[in-house]
Motif scaffolding. Structure first.
Motif, PDB file in Angstrom:
ATOM      1  N   ASP A 283      73.738 -23.600 -14.936  1.00  2.00           N
ATOM      2  CA  ASP A 283      73.047 -24.347 -15.795  1.00  2.00           C
ATOM      3  C   ASP A 283      72.804 -24.047 -17.357  1.00  2.00           C
ATOM      4  OD1 ASP A 283      73.138 -26.453 -13.848  1.00  2.00           O
ATOM      5  OD2 ASP A 283      70.951 -25.961 -13.299  1.00  2.00           O
ATOM      6  N   GLY A 284      73.123 -22.771 -17.435  1.00  2.00           N
ATOM      7  CA  GLY A 284      73.224 -22.094 -18.950  1.00  2.00           C
ATOM      8  C   GLY A 284      71.836 -21.243 -18.897  1.00  2.00           C
ATOM      9  N   TYR A 285      71.208 -20.993 -18.175  1.00  5.19           N
ATOM     10  CA  TYR A 285      70.131 -20.092 -18.216  1.00  5.19           C
ATOM     11  C   TYR A 285      70.363 -18.569 -18.516  1.00  5.19           C
ATOM     12  CZ  TYR A 285      66.125 -23.204 -17.147  1.00  5.19           C
ATOM     13  OH  TYR A 285      65.309 -24.206 -17.150  1.00  5.19           O
ATOM     14  N   SER A 286      70.041 -17.905 -19.386  1.00 11.04           N
ATOM     15  CA  SER A 286      70.323 -16.319 -19.490  1.00 11.04           C
ATOM     16  C   SER A 286      69.441 -15.639 -18.051  1.00 11.04           C
ATOM     17  CB  SER A 286      69.636 -15.836 -20.744  1.00 11.04           C
ATOM     18  OG  SER A 286      68.219 -15.892 -20.848  1.00 11.04           O
ATOM     19  N   TRP A 287      70.051 -14.390 -17.961  1.00 14.06           N
ATOM     20  CA  TRP A 287      69.582 -13.587 -16.878  1.00 14.06           C
ATOM     21  C   TRP A 287      67.854 -13.459 -17.112  1.00 14.06           C
ATOM     22  CZ3 TRP A 287      66.435  -9.289 -16.299  1.00 14.06           C
ATOM     23  CH2 TRP A 287      66.441  -8.555 -15.242  1.00 14.06           C
ATOM     24  N   TRP A 288      67.298 -13.219 -18.209  1.00 17.98           N
ATOM     25  CA  TRP A 288      66.056 -13.093 -18.389  1.00 17.98           C
ATOM     26  C   TRP A 288      65.310 -14.279 -18.109  1.00 17.98           C
ATOM     27  CZ3 TRP A 288      63.145  -8.930 -18.581  1.00 17.98           C
ATOM     28  CH2 TRP A 288      63.767  -7.680 -18.790  1.00 17.98           C
ATOM     29  N   ARG A 289      65.643 -15.621 -18.712  1.00 15.37           N
ATOM     30  CA  ARG A 289      65.023 -16.819 -18.191  1.00 15.37           C
ATOM     31  C   ARG A 289      65.127 -17.268 -16.756  1.00 15.37           C
ATOM     32  NH1 ARG A 289      66.647 -21.877 -21.602  1.00 15.37           N
ATOM     33  NH2 ARG A 289      64.562 -22.526 -20.597  1.00 15.37           N
ATOM     34  N   VAL A 290      65.987 -16.615 -16.037  1.00 15.80           N
ATOM     35  CA  VAL A 290      66.294 -16.816 -14.695  1.00 15.80           C
ATOM     36  C   VAL A 290      65.098 -16.269 -13.880  1.00 15.80           C
ATOM     37  CG1 VAL A 290      67.377 -16.718 -12.539  1.00 15.80           C
ATOM     38  CG2 VAL A 290      68.666 -17.550 -14.595  1.00 15.80           C
ATOM     39  N   PHE A 291      65.008 -14.738 -14.449  1.00 19.55           N
ATOM     40  CA  PHE A 291      64.108 -13.628 -13.920  1.00 19.55           C
ATOM     41  C   PHE A 291      62.359 -14.185 -14.305  1.00 19.55           C
ATOM     42  CE2 PHE A 291      61.384 -10.061 -14.278  1.00 19.55           C
ATOM     43  CZ  PHE A 291      61.741  -9.531 -12.968  1.00 19.55           C
ATOM     44  N   LEU A 292      62.276 -14.902 -15.453  1.00 26.76           N
ATOM     45  CA  LEU A 292      60.877 -14.994 -15.887  1.00 26.76           C
ATOM     46  C   LEU A 292      60.530 -16.521 -15.257  1.00 26.76           C
ATOM     47  CD1 LEU A 292      60.988 -13.656 -19.660  1.00 26.76           C
ATOM     48  CD2 LEU A 292      59.756 -12.744 -17.632  1.00 26.76           C
ATOM     49  N   LYS A 293      61.476 -17.371 -15.503  1.00 28.40           N
ATOM     50  CA  LYS A 293      61.150 -18.689 -15.201  1.00 28.40           C
ATOM     51  C   LYS A 293      61.289 -19.285 -13.655  1.00 28.40           C
ATOM     52  CE  LYS A 293      60.464 -20.053 -19.404  1.00 28.40           C
ATOM     53  NZ  LYS A 293      59.142 -20.552 -19.923  1.00 28.40           N
ATOM     54  N   ILE A 294      62.256 -18.372 -12.865  1.00 24.59           N
ATOM     55  CA  ILE A 294      62.263 -18.719 -11.498  1.00 24.59           C
ATOM     56  C   ILE A 294      61.814 -17.560 -10.521  1.00 24.59           C
ATOM     57  CG2 ILE A 294      64.102 -18.973  -9.907  1.00 24.59           C
ATOM     58  CD1 ILE A 294      65.885 -20.484 -12.008  1.00 24.59           C
ATOM     59  N   ASN A 295      62.246 -16.365 -10.925  1.00 21.32           N
ATOM     60  CA  ASN A 295      61.857 -15.455 -10.057  1.00 21.32           C
ATOM     61  C   ASN A 295      60.274 -15.056 -10.000  1.00 21.32           C
ATOM     62  OD1 ASN A 295      64.392 -14.975  -8.784  1.00 21.32           O
ATOM     63  ND2 ASN A 295      65.086 -13.636 -10.376  1.00 21.32           N
ATOM     64  N   MET A 296      59.705 -14.834 -11.194  1.00 20.25           N
ATOM     65  CA  MET A 296      58.514 -14.513 -11.182  1.00 20.25           C
ATOM     66  C   MET A 296      57.529 -15.408 -10.850  1.00 20.25           C
ATOM     67  SD  MET A 296      58.208 -11.403 -12.792  1.00 20.25           S
ATOM     68  CE  MET A 296      56.601 -11.165 -13.432  1.00 20.25           C
ATOM     69  N   PRO A 297      57.583 -16.876 -10.865  1.00 22.65           N
ATOM     70  CA  PRO A 297      56.559 -17.663 -10.166  1.00 22.65           C
ATOM     71  C   PRO A 297      56.545 -17.544  -8.610  1.00 22.65           C
ATOM     72  CG  PRO A 297      57.535 -18.863 -11.910  1.00 22.65           C
ATOM     73  CD  PRO A 297      58.527 -17.502 -12.019  1.00 22.65           C
ATOM     74  N   LEU A 298      57.783 -17.408  -8.239  1.00 24.67           N
ATOM     75  CA  LEU A 298      58.172 -17.269  -6.664  1.00 24.67           C
ATOM     76  C   LEU A 298      57.472 -15.909  -6.197  1.00 24.67           C
ATOM     77  CD1 LEU A 298      61.520 -18.572  -6.520  1.00 24.67           C
ATOM     78  CD2 LEU A 298      59.726 -19.599  -5.923  1.00 24.67           C
TER      79      LEU A 298
END
Length: 256
Positions: free
Chosen positions: A156-171
């Motif tokens: 969807d166009g997310y960078s690796w850092w955005r995936v890490f911060l926006k998806i992984n960190m809340p989980l």
């Protein structure tokens, strides 16, 4: 019943903190309560300094462990490379190595490089306690997160850092809270490193408790009051984040 068994030492310590020294061994539950021990504790302001030292080095150690440990846990969970399990076990071995085994070389190294009796020196050495907890607990959390979620976000166009911060960190938030609190408790209560790698400038509450032991007597009431105050941050933190703590410890947080 188990709750009474677990809480009785805290109750006993609180009880002793309100006793006069002269009543320490003469009575058990019937005595004349006094706030003298707490008055002596805060009369000079020294104990407040010890308390703030403990807060600074403990919070600093946990924050540094989170900054280093979260990416390390992610790397151990996601990437395959030679010696990965050996590296993970090495981190874990730091936690279970006897403190007296490493204290002498650390003492000599700290004196040579100027870290002896400094807050940064204690924060650095406390990584031996807090970092393994955070890496191993969060590694299990990252392994529970499906890689397909990250792949979909990258598409969807997310960078690796955005995936890490926006998806992984809340989980991994519950596991991070549980790991951070456990690390804080072990760092806050540490005695050996704080005693032998710090002198007069950086004294923590655990070491300060020795000041109530003199050559001819032990001021049990003052010591109990000091320990009671020292235990408050752990109790308050555990109550405030109880929901996240229970969730973090019951959702595979100790996998590895």
């Amino acid at each position: 019943m188990y709750a009474l068994f677990a809480l009785f030492p805290l109750f006993w310590m609180l009880l002793i903190s309100f006793k006069h020294d002269r009543e320490m061994f003469n009575t058990i539950f019937v005595f004349h309560p006094t706030l003298e021990n707490y008055r002596v504790l805060f009369s000079t302001g020294e104990y407040i300094g010890y308390f703030m030292n403990n807060v600074f080095v403990s919070v600093g150690a946990v924050l540094l462990s989170l900054v280093v440990g979260v990416p390390a846990a992610y790397a151990l969970a996601r990437f395959d490379f030679k010696g990965k399990e050996d590296l993970a076990f090495t981190f874990l071995s730091f936690r279970f190595a006897p403190e007296m085994l490493v204290i002498l070389p650390l003492f000599l190294i700290y004196q040579r490089i100027g870290l002896y009796d400094t807050a940064f020196g204690l924060i650095w050495v406390f990584q031996l306690i807090s970092l393994p907890f955070i890496i191993w607990i969060l590694r299990g959390y990252f392994e529970d997160i499906s890689p397909e979620i990250e792949h979909a976000a990258r598409v969807d166009g997310y960078s690796w850092w955005r995936v890490f911060l926006k998806i992984n960190m809340p989980l991994i938030k519950p596991g991070m809270v549980a790991a951070a609190l456990l690390s804080f408790i072990f760092v806050w209560n540490n005695f050996t490193f704080a005693l032998l790698l710090a002198g007069q400038d950086v004294v923590t509450t655990t070491v300060a408790s020795l000041k109530y032991i003199s050559s001819d007597t032990v001021h049990y009431g003052q010591m109990a009051a000091a320990v009671t105050i020292s235990a408050l941050p752990e109790v308050i933190l555990a109550l405030l984040i109880q929901k996240h703590l229970v969730r973090g410890l019951s959702m595979g947080a100790v996998k590895g």
